[in-house]
Design a protein around this motif. Structure first.
Motif, PDB file in Angstrom:
ATOM      1  N   LEU A  54     -29.978  98.803 -44.536  1.00  0.00           N
ATOM      2  CA  LEU A  54     -29.732  97.975 -43.336  1.00  0.00           C
ATOM      3  C   LEU A  54     -30.918  97.060 -43.493  1.00  0.00           C
ATOM      4  O   LEU A  54     -31.117  96.249 -42.349  1.00  0.00           O
ATOM      5  CB  LEU A  54     -29.905  99.021 -42.158  1.00  0.00           C
ATOM      6  N   GLY A  55     -31.826  97.086 -44.138  1.00  0.00           N
ATOM      7  CA  GLY A  55     -32.878  95.996 -44.135  1.00  0.00           C
ATOM      8  C   GLY A  55     -33.919  96.395 -45.269  1.00  0.00           C
ATOM      9  O   GLY A  55     -33.959  97.163 -45.876  1.00  0.00           O
ATOM     10  N   ASN A  97     -34.989  92.194 -41.497  1.00  0.00           N
ATOM     11  CA  ASN A  97     -35.836  91.992 -42.691  1.00  0.00           C
ATOM     12  C   ASN A  97     -37.222  91.463 -42.314  1.00  0.00           C
ATOM     13  O   ASN A  97     -37.980  90.938 -43.077  1.00  0.00           O
ATOM     14  CB  ASN A  97     -35.147  91.023 -43.551  1.00  0.00           C
ATOM     15  N   GLY A  98     -37.691  91.725 -40.910  1.00  0.00           N
ATOM     16  CA  GLY A  98     -39.150  91.343 -40.743  1.00  0.00           C
ATOM     17  C   GLY A  98     -39.134  91.476 -39.088  1.00  0.00           C
ATOM     18  O   GLY A  98     -38.649  92.368 -38.560  1.00  0.00           O
ATOM     19  N   LEU A 102     -44.153  97.022 -47.238  1.00  0.00           N
ATOM     20  CA  LEU A 102     -43.984  97.161 -48.554  1.00  0.00           C
ATOM     21  C   LEU A 102     -42.504  96.542 -48.915  1.00  0.00           C
ATOM     22  O   LEU A 102     -42.402  96.529 -50.247  1.00  0.00           O
ATOM     23  CB  LEU A 102     -43.801  98.526 -48.894  1.00  0.00           C
ATOM     24  N   GLN A 103     -41.825  95.928 -48.344  1.00  0.00           N
ATOM     25  CA  GLN A 103     -40.595  95.296 -48.487  1.00  0.00           C
ATOM     26  C   GLN A 103     -39.681  96.202 -49.358  1.00  0.00           C
ATOM     27  O   GLN A 103     -39.216  95.929 -50.354  1.00  0.00           O
ATOM     28  CB  GLN A 103     -40.820  93.957 -49.378  1.00  0.00           C
ATOM     29  N   CYS A 161     -33.544 102.649 -38.839  1.00  0.00           N
ATOM     30  CA  CYS A 161     -32.339 101.771 -38.923  1.00  0.00           C
ATOM     31  C   CYS A 161     -31.952 100.722 -38.196  1.00  0.00           C
ATOM     32  O   CYS A 161     -31.081 100.427 -37.698  1.00  0.00           O
ATOM     33  CB  CYS A 161     -31.243 102.913 -38.600  1.00  0.00           C
ATOM     34  N   PHE A 162     -33.219  99.976 -37.913  1.00  0.00           N
ATOM     35  CA  PHE A 162     -33.385  98.820 -37.100  1.00  0.00           C
ATOM     36  C   PHE A 162     -32.314  97.864 -37.650  1.00  0.00           C
ATOM     37  O   PHE A 162     -32.356  97.648 -38.805  1.00  0.00           O
ATOM     38  CB  PHE A 162     -34.510  98.142 -36.940  1.00  0.00           C
TER      39      PHE A 162
END
Length: 107
Positions: free
Chosen positions: A46-47, A95-96, A52-53, A68-69
């Motif tokens: 989900l992203g 993603n951020g 830590l990416q 789960c954002f």
């Protein structure tokens, strides 16, 4: 066995609801959460984590862990496990960090 097929009538008991994930058209069932709909379509990532990416996905499924954002209709950091799918909803990977100082916030 499809859980949305009625065991006696043999037909679907829930309406299909189209929605988008990262621009791809997917189908959900009426009353499903975004997380459940994504899992049903084979999407588990989900992203990525901010620091830590690393891949993030569904962990607790009850709104407590914030793993789960996703972004829903350009609103960042929405809990996918607590949000019901709506027709035409646009869901994007998270993603951020959210844009709190962008143009849409008056800066």
């Amino acid at each position: 066995m499809d859980p949305f097929i009625h065991p006696i009538f043999g037909k679907s008991i829930k309406k299909e609801v189209p929605f988008y994930f990262n621009g791809e058209l997917l189908k959900a069932r009426e009353g499903q959460t975004v997380a459940a709909a994504l899992m049903a379509n084979g999407i588990k990532k989900l992203g990525v984590s901010r620091k830590l990416q690393q891949s993030r996905g569904l962990f607790c499924a009850n709104g407590r862990c914030c793993s789960c954002f996703v972004s829903v209709n350009e609103l960042d950091h929405v809990l996918s496990c607590m949000t019901l799918v709506e027709k035409g909803m646009k869901v994007d990977s998270n993603n951020g960090d959210p844009n709190v100082r962008g143009e849409k916030n008056g800066d």
